[in-house]
Write an enzyme that holds these catalytic residues in place. Structure first.
Site, PDB file in Angstrom:
ATOM      1  N   ASP A 147     -19.969 -44.030  -2.927  1.00 37.04           N
ATOM      2  CA  ASP A 147     -21.005 -43.261  -1.886  1.00 37.04           C
ATOM      3  C   ASP A 147     -21.801 -43.258  -3.885  1.00 37.04           C
ATOM      4  OD1 ASP A 147     -21.671 -40.763  -2.761  1.00 37.04           O
ATOM      5  OD2 ASP A 147     -20.192 -39.771  -3.010  1.00 37.04           O
TER       6      ASP A 147
ATOM      7  N   ARG B  80     -18.983 -33.354   3.271  1.00 40.61           N
ATOM      8  CA  ARG B  80     -18.643 -32.442   4.398  1.00 40.61           C
ATOM      9  C   ARG B  80     -19.211 -32.642   5.009  1.00 40.61           C
ATOM     10  NH1 ARG B  80     -20.012 -28.488  -1.041  1.00 40.61           N
ATOM     11  NH2 ARG B  80     -19.391 -30.326  -1.929  1.00 40.61           N
TER      12      ARG B  80
ATOM     13  N   LYS C 129     -12.430 -38.109   5.133  1.00 37.65           N
ATOM     14  CA  LYS C 129     -13.741 -38.433   5.207  1.00 37.65           C
ATOM     15  C   LYS C 129     -13.691 -40.575   4.858  1.00 37.65           C
ATOM     16  CE  LYS C 129     -16.346 -37.953   0.869  1.00 37.65           C
ATOM     17  NZ  LYS C 129     -16.562 -37.711  -0.285  1.00 37.65           N
TER      18      LYS C 129
ATOM     19  N   LYS D  91     -25.620 -40.452  -8.714  1.00 36.56           N
ATOM     20  CA  LYS D  91     -24.554 -40.376  -9.743  1.00 36.56           C
ATOM     21  C   LYS D  91     -24.548 -41.167 -10.683  1.00 36.56           C
ATOM     22  CE  LYS D  91     -20.623 -39.871  -5.800  1.00 36.56           C
ATOM     23  NZ  LYS D  91     -19.754 -38.575  -6.426  1.00 36.56           N
TER      24      LYS D  91
ATOM     25  N   MET E  45      -8.016 -48.254  -0.837  1.00 39.07           N
ATOM     26  CA  MET E  45      -8.917 -47.104  -1.367  1.00 39.07           C
ATOM     27  C   MET E  45     -10.038 -48.318  -2.808  1.00 39.07           C
ATOM     28  SD  MET E  45      -6.705 -43.890  -1.580  1.00 39.07           S
ATOM     29  CE  MET E  45      -7.853 -43.107  -3.099  1.00 39.07           C
TER      30      MET E  45
END
Length: 486
Positions: free
Chosen positions: A252, A333, A247, A259, A169
């Site tokens: 992202d 999702r 996920k 964002k 991460m």
């Protein structure tokens, strides 16, 4: 170096009480440790330390750490085992002080729970500094004494599992791309003969008709990967497996629904779900847990480009349902929808997915606990009981029909990827969306967005990506394997 624990006295004025290892060391130095503690200030409070030098030739530096009350057990208000949490926190701070002294090895008092002590030491010393020229000195923690070596080793394996998730991460998104993530996990599992790893390319994803997943991936120059892991630890390889789904958005940006730039760098950890479930399987293999586990991780980037999803586009998921993509930043999702459909191929005992899915989860619970949405009281009770032991807590959230209506009321498709009231109950509408791709009777969705990173909330984790709730997933799997043996 040596880290020793000491309990707070039950009465404010009473003498503090050593652990058995502390008592033995005090006798070794003819009572000098107790004597020094009594003259150098008030009794040690929980998590506080004192350092003594030159007490014994084998241990030039001794750190005494406050463990809090001796008989602290499960705290029903806090929903965790307070004694175990106290040990983890105290040992972590003691080991870090030895590291600051640049001593390469530390022996750790088991403090009555060697597994918790090992977790505190190994989690507390971990830091991502792969890309720095100047690194903190490496400190190797070892058990002081030999009485609880099996429990100590178990704690080391649990903590190393969480540290693997933290590593994945924390690493920059140009170092952990979809293919590099998959190869890193494959390399970790290479030595286990009962593990098969399949790194599925884009062509395979297309043949599986995973249109929702591919729609997210197409905005990036990095090709998507579908990582599939089979750990066959059960007595019978045909026994129904536990299926973990994570996920895996390795970066992202939000896509066309971009964002804000502030804090966007943290979105290198948007594959936290994949990191935690894959690390949990690596840990299960290291522990040789007697059950079968399948891990599924759809891996890609979510980027803005001429090929990216546009707000209002409609895509088709693996089960044939159409989805209106009203916000391209609600992409996790879409990946999970296809992966959950695929998960139903395996006749699973239970399907558990984990995802840094919604900022709304962080708003709801902060970093105190992982939000769990589940259709199964049995599954919930196992996850909850596991989290009490690990201290990495879970909290049950609602899966009401109330939220389902907000994603199925959609003008152009079967579903919208956001709730029609936008920000209201965002974590709940995301869970309701996922539920539309689940027919299994034992399914849980873990929204880990709030526990993605640590500032100072968990005292035995340094600042940075947290790798939570890897240990809870491992403990849950361990409990499930005990169930099947009984």
């Amino acid at each position: 170096g040596l880290v020793l624990g000491i309990y707070s006295s039950e009465k404010d004025e009473g003498a503090a009480q050593f652990t058995s290892a502390g008592d033995a060391f005090d006798r070794l130095v003819s009572g000098k440790l107790r004597e020094l503690l009594s003259v150098c200030g008030p009794p040690l409070k929980k998590g506080k330390t004192r350092i003594f030098h030159g007490l014994h030739q084998d241990f030039p530096s001794v750190v005494v750490v406050g463990l809090g009350k001796k008989n602290a057990g499960v705290n029903d208000q806090e929903n965790w085992n307070e004694g175990k949490e106290n040990i983890r926190a105290a040992v972590a701070v003691g080991c870090r002080q030895i590291q600051d002294l640049e001593i390469p090895c530390v022996e750790v008092d088991p403090c009555g729970d060697a597994q918790a002590a090992a977790e505190g030491a190994v989690l507390g010393l971990h830091e991502y500094n792969e890309l720095k020229q100047k690194k903190k000195p490496v400190v190797t923690p070892q058990l002081h004494g030999s009485a609880e070596s099996e429990a100590w080793q178990k704690g080391v394996i649990y903590a190393e599992g969480q540290n693997l998730a933290r590593y994945l991460m924390e690493a920059p998104a140009n170092y952990i791309t979809p293919i590099k993530f998959a190869e890193h996990i494959e390399q970790k599992l290479r030595s286990f003969s009962n593990v098969k790893v399949h790194i599925r390319p884009e062509s395979w994803i297309a043949t599986q008709q995973m249109g929702a997943f591919l729609s997210v991936a197409k905005g990036s120059a990095e090709p998507p990967i579908f990582l599939e892991i089979h750990y066959l630890g059960g007595a019978n390889t045909n026994d129904s497996p536990l299926v973990f789904v994570g996920k895996g958005v390795t970066f992202d940006s939000g896509g066309i629904s971009l964002k804000p730039s502030s804090g966007m760098d943290a979105m290198r950890a948007d594959m936290g779900g994949a990191a935690t479930v894959c690390s949990a399987i690596v840990t299960a293999a290291a522990l040789n847990l007697p059950l079968n586990i399948i891990g599924l991780a759809p891996l890609c980037e979510n980027m803005p480009s001429g090929k990216a999803n546009k707000p209002g586009d409609v895509v088709r998921a693996k089960n044939g349902k159409t989805i209106q993509v009203d916000n391209t930043d609600a992409e996790g999702r879409l990946l999970l929808a296809d992966a959950l459909c695929y998960a139903h191929n395996f006749n699973a005992r239970a399907i558990v997915n984990a995802a840094t899915l919604t900022g709304a989860m962080d708003v709801a619970l902060g970093s105190a606990a992982t939000g769990v949405f589940t259709n199964s009281p049995w599954l919930w009770s196992h996850l909850y009981e596991a989290s009490i032991l690990t201290g990495d807590r879970v909290w049950r959230m609602p899966l009401f029909e109330h939220y389902t209506k907000q994603v199925t009321d959609c003008p152009l498709a079967d579903l919208s990827n956001i709730g029609k009231y936008s920000r209201a109950g965002g974590a709940c509408t995301a869970a309701a969306f996922l539920k539309e791709f689940v027919t299994a009777s034992h399914w849980a969705h873990l929204d880990i967005a709030g526990v993605m990173s640590n500032k100072d909330e968990v005292p035995y984790l340094r600042k940075g990506m947290a790798g939570r709730p890897t240990r809870t997933l491992v403990e849950f799997a361990a409990r499930l394997s005990q169930d099947s043996q009984n």
